[in-house]
Design a protein around this motif. Structure first.
Motif, PDB file in Angstrom:
ATOM      1  N   LEU A   1       1.074 -14.978 -19.581  1.00  0.00           N
ATOM      2  CA  LEU A   1       0.537 -13.644 -19.813  1.00  0.00           C
ATOM      3  C   LEU A   1       0.880 -12.764 -18.619  1.00  0.00           C
ATOM      4  O   LEU A   1       0.547 -13.089 -17.482  1.00  0.00           O
ATOM      5  CB  LEU A   1      -0.981 -13.705 -19.990  1.00  0.00           C
ATOM      6  CG  LEU A   1      -1.694 -12.374 -20.233  1.00  0.00           C
ATOM      7  CD1 LEU A   1      -1.255 -11.756 -21.553  1.00  0.00           C
ATOM      8  CD2 LEU A   1      -3.204 -12.575 -20.211  1.00  0.00           C
TER       9      LEU A   1
ATOM     10  N   THR B   1      -2.095  -7.131 -20.159  1.00  0.00           N
ATOM     11  CA  THR B   1      -3.057  -6.948 -21.240  1.00  0.00           C
ATOM     12  C   THR B   1      -3.522  -5.503 -21.215  1.00  0.00           C
ATOM     13  O   THR B   1      -3.823  -4.978 -20.153  1.00  0.00           O
ATOM     14  CB  THR B   1      -4.280  -7.874 -21.064  1.00  0.00           C
ATOM     15  OG1 THR B   1      -3.837  -9.224 -21.056  1.00  0.00           O
ATOM     16  CG2 THR B   1      -5.279  -7.700 -22.188  1.00  0.00           C
TER      17      THR B   1
ATOM     18  N   HIS C   1      -1.340  -7.997 -25.862  1.00  0.00           N
ATOM     19  CA  HIS C   1      -0.999  -9.073 -24.930  1.00  0.00           C
ATOM     20  C   HIS C   1       0.523  -9.117 -24.800  1.00  0.00           C
ATOM     21  O   HIS C   1       1.223  -9.185 -25.812  1.00  0.00           O
ATOM     22  CB  HIS C   1      -1.478 -10.434 -25.446  1.00  0.00           C
ATOM     23  CG  HIS C   1      -2.942 -10.509 -25.669  1.00  0.00           C
ATOM     24  ND1 HIS C   1      -3.852 -10.698 -24.639  1.00  0.00           N
ATOM     25  CD2 HIS C   1      -3.675 -10.428 -26.798  1.00  0.00           C
ATOM     26  CE1 HIS C   1      -5.074 -10.738 -25.137  1.00  0.00           C
ATOM     27  NE2 HIS C   1      -4.992 -10.570 -26.447  1.00  0.00           N
TER      28      HIS C   1
END
Length: 183
Positions: free
Chosen positions: A165, A168, A178
């Motif tokens: 990740l 966000t 995301h």
């Protein structure tokens, strides 16, 4: 080598039926900005027919809201490749590929240019297995649907795909974008 991005809207329970989402200004702006780095769209037939001619008509007639019109203009201006065994014709700046989607995407990835945005649930397992998707933009909508097409069916991947990740974004609508990179 070009980067291939996979972008899609998804419900909390993993369904990708675009007819249930109401994106609004902030999501149209998000996807319009995302396409600033894209110069080729790689769609499956279902996604292509969902998006066109609808967005082409919006761009031509300026019939949407200001954010929808900007999204439509950007989307329709980008060259497209659509993978389909049944389509015989497509809109301008669109080329139809009838077979070997992973091979075709690999060729396109090796050409000079900006990012390629892929959007096809049916092709996703094959493109992942071929190692062609570099990043994912998943916009999770605050809705539980319980039916429709899932992002990935059980058993559709040969091995798990690990992601990192990197960003966000939480929208006022409750949607969460995301952005993941493939490890």
């Amino acid at each position: 080598m070009r980067t291939v991005t996979f972008g899609i809207n998804i419900s909390i329970d993993g369904y990708c039926d675009h007819t249930i989402f109401n994106p609004g200004k902030e999501l149209h702006d998000y996807f319009t900005r995302m396409m600033d780095d894209v110069d080729l769209l790689f769609f499956g037939r279902v996604m292509y027919q969902l998006m066109f001619p609808y967005w082409s008509d919006v761009a031509k007639n300026q019939s949407g809201t200001a954010d929808e019109n900007r999204f439509a203009e950007r989307l329709t201006s980008i060259d497209k490749v659509v993978v389909s065994r049944s389509l015989d014709s497509a809109e301008e700046n669109t080329r139809i590929v009838h077979s070997n989607p992973a091979e075709e995407l690999l060729k396109l990835k090796q050409q000079p240019g900006k990012k390629i945005l892929a959007d096809s649930i049916s092709l996703l397992p094959e493109l992942i297995a071929a190692g062609l998707i570099n990043e994912f933009h998943l916009v999770v909508h605050p809705v539980i649907v319980g039916k429709g097409r899932r992002l990935l069916d059980a058993g559709s991947l040969q091995e798990e795909l690990n992601l990192k990740l990197i960003d966000t974004i939480i929208f006022k609508s409750g949607c969460i974008a995301h952005h993941y990179l493939k490890l």
